[in-house]
Design an enzyme around this catalytic site. Sequence first.
Site, short mmCIF file in Angstrom:
data_model
loop_
_atom_site.label_atom_id
_atom_site.label_comp_id
_atom_site.label_asym_id
_atom_site.label_seq_id
_atom_site.Cartn_x
_atom_site.Cartn_y
_atom_site.Cartn_z
N PRO A 125 -7.33 -25.72 5.77
CA PRO A 125 -6.82 -25.61 7.14
C PRO A 125 -5.32 -25.78 7.29
CG PRO A 125 -8.12 -27.62 6.83
CD PRO A 125 -8.33 -26.77 5.61
N ASN A 126 -4.79 -24.96 8.16
CA ASN A 126 -3.39 -24.95 8.59
C ASN A 126 -2.44 -24.31 7.58
OD1 ASN A 126 -3.78 -26.33 11.16
ND2 ASN A 126 -4.31 -28.10 9.92
N ARG A 152 6.08 -23.54 9.91
CA ARG A 152 6.21 -24.86 10.55
C ARG A 152 6.52 -25.88 9.45
NH1 ARG A 152 5.50 -22.08 14.34
NH2 ARG A 152 4.04 -22.17 16.08
N TYR A 185 6.79 -28.53 3.62
CA TYR A 185 6.05 -27.48 2.91
C TYR A 185 6.90 -26.29 2.48
CZ TYR A 185 2.13 -30.23 4.63
OH TYR A 185 1.26 -31.25 4.89
N ASN A 228 -6.35 -25.46 -2.88
CA ASN A 228 -5.63 -26.44 -2.06
C ASN A 228 -6.51 -26.66 -0.83
OD1 ASN A 228 -4.07 -27.97 -0.41
ND2 ASN A 228 -2.20 -26.75 -0.68
N ALA A 255 -6.29 -30.71 4.37
CA ALA A 255 -6.79 -32.00 4.87
C ALA A 255 -8.22 -32.29 4.41
CB ALA A 255 -6.71 -32.03 6.39
N HIS A 303 -9.19 -34.93 1.63
CA HIS A 303 -9.33 -36.37 1.85
C HIS A 303 -10.61 -36.74 2.60
CE1 HIS A 303 -5.19 -35.79 0.78
NE2 HIS A 303 -4.94 -35.14 1.90
N ASP A 322 -19.21 -31.23 -3.33
CA ASP A 322 -20.55 -30.83 -3.76
C ASP A 322 -20.58 -29.34 -4.13
OD1 ASP A 322 -21.52 -33.38 -3.39
OD2 ASP A 322 -22.52 -32.94 -1.49
N GLU A 375 -6.85 -28.31 -8.72
CA GLU A 375 -6.49 -28.72 -7.35
C GLU A 375 -4.97 -28.69 -7.23
OE1 GLU A 375 -7.96 -32.66 -6.63
OE2 GLU A 375 -6.84 -32.90 -4.76
N HIS A 421 -1.61 -29.34 -4.56
CA HIS A 421 -1.00 -29.77 -3.29
C HIS A 421 0.49 -29.45 -3.35
CE1 HIS A 421 -4.65 -31.63 -2.06
NE2 HIS A 421 -4.75 -32.15 -3.28
N ILE A 422 0.97 -28.87 -2.28
CA ILE A 422 2.38 -28.48 -2.21
C ILE A 422 3.25 -29.74 -2.19
CG2 ILE A 422 4.11 -27.31 -0.77
CD1 ILE A 422 1.67 -25.58 0.27
N SER A 423 2.86 -30.69 -1.37
CA SER A 423 3.60 -31.95 -1.27
C SER A 423 3.02 -32.96 -2.26
CB SER A 423 3.50 -32.50 0.16
OG SER A 423 2.16 -32.84 0.47
N ARG A 472 3.01 -39.97 0.22
CA ARG A 472 2.83 -39.84 1.68
C ARG A 472 1.89 -40.95 2.18
NH1 ARG A 472 1.78 -33.73 3.22
NH2 ARG A 472 2.36 -34.58 5.25
N ARG A 482 -3.78 -40.02 2.46
CA ARG A 482 -3.68 -38.81 1.62
C ARG A 482 -3.81 -39.14 0.13
NH1 ARG A 482 -1.82 -34.83 5.30
NH2 ARG A 482 -0.51 -35.76 6.90
O1 CA2 Z 1 0.52 -30.88 0.24
C1 CA2 Z 1 -0.47 -30.15 0.43
O2 CA2 Z 1 -0.59 -29.04 -0.04
C2 CA2 Z 1 -1.57 -30.63 1.38
O3 CA2 Z 1 -2.82 -30.20 0.84
C3 CA2 Z 1 -1.31 -29.96 2.71
C4 CA2 Z 1 -2.24 -30.42 3.82
C5 CA2 Z 1 -2.29 -31.93 3.90
O4 CA2 Z 1 -3.28 -32.33 4.84
C6 CA2 Z 1 -2.63 -32.55 2.55
O5 CA2 Z 1 -2.62 -33.96 2.70
C7 CA2 Z 1 -1.60 -32.14 1.51
C8 CA2 Z 1 -1.76 -29.89 5.16
C9 CA2 Z 1 -1.64 -28.40 5.21
C10 CA2 Z 1 -0.90 -28.04 6.44
O6 CA2 Z 1 -0.16 -26.89 6.17
C11 CA2 Z 1 0.89 -26.61 6.97
C12 CA2 Z 1 1.81 -25.74 6.45
C13 CA2 Z 1 2.91 -25.44 7.17
C14 CA2 Z 1 3.09 -25.96 8.41
C15 CA2 Z 1 2.17 -26.82 8.93
C16 CA2 Z 1 1.05 -27.15 8.21
#
Ligand code: CA2
Length: 147
Positions: A11-12, A19, A24, A75, A78, A81, A88, A99, A101-103, A108, A112
């Site tokens: 998601p997102n 954003r 990110y 990836n 959210a 977590h 499963d 797996e 994660h960008i960040s 954080r 997370r």
């Molecule tokens: O660091 C990552 O890749 C995460 O999986 C990104 C998730 C976050 O919930 C994880 O804890 C770490 C959030 C993805 C949201 O992506 C956005 C990208 C650009 C702008 C806003 C949200």
Amino acid sequence: MPKLIYILNGPNLNLLGKREPEIYGRETLADVEARCREVAGEFGLAVTLMQSNAEAQLIDWIHAARDKAAGIVINPAAFTHTSVAILDALNTFAGPVIEVHISNIHKREAFRHRSYVSLRADGVIAGCGIEGYALAVRRMASLVAGA
Ligand code: CA2
């Protein structure tokens, strides 16, 4: 037929590059796809990148991967977590799972720091920006070689 790697995004992540660039970065999911395709090509692999904001859709793609993909890069965003359901589903997939994660999730908020998906993942990459996806595809090439 080249082996296929699924690159699944939660998601997102459709907002990547649009954003929160301070967390990110400025590159989009289309940029991620192009970079992954480039690296996959070096190893004779094919990639399919998909993104959904829905947990059920991600689970359905993991199920589909059982017949279609040699490996999964994921990836889960959210859902990382929270989702025992995605864990499963990944446990029903026989091939390698990486797996991404960008960040750096460990730098954080405490919520997370826990990943259900890490209980299944053969490798975890965090904090390398979108280059993490390319690193995952490179690693996937080793893991699926000869399989
Ligand atoms: O660091 C990552 O890749 C995460 O999986 C990104 C998730 C976050 O919930 C994880 O804890 C770490 C959030 C993805 C949201 O992506 C956005 C990208 C650009 C702008 C806003 C949200």
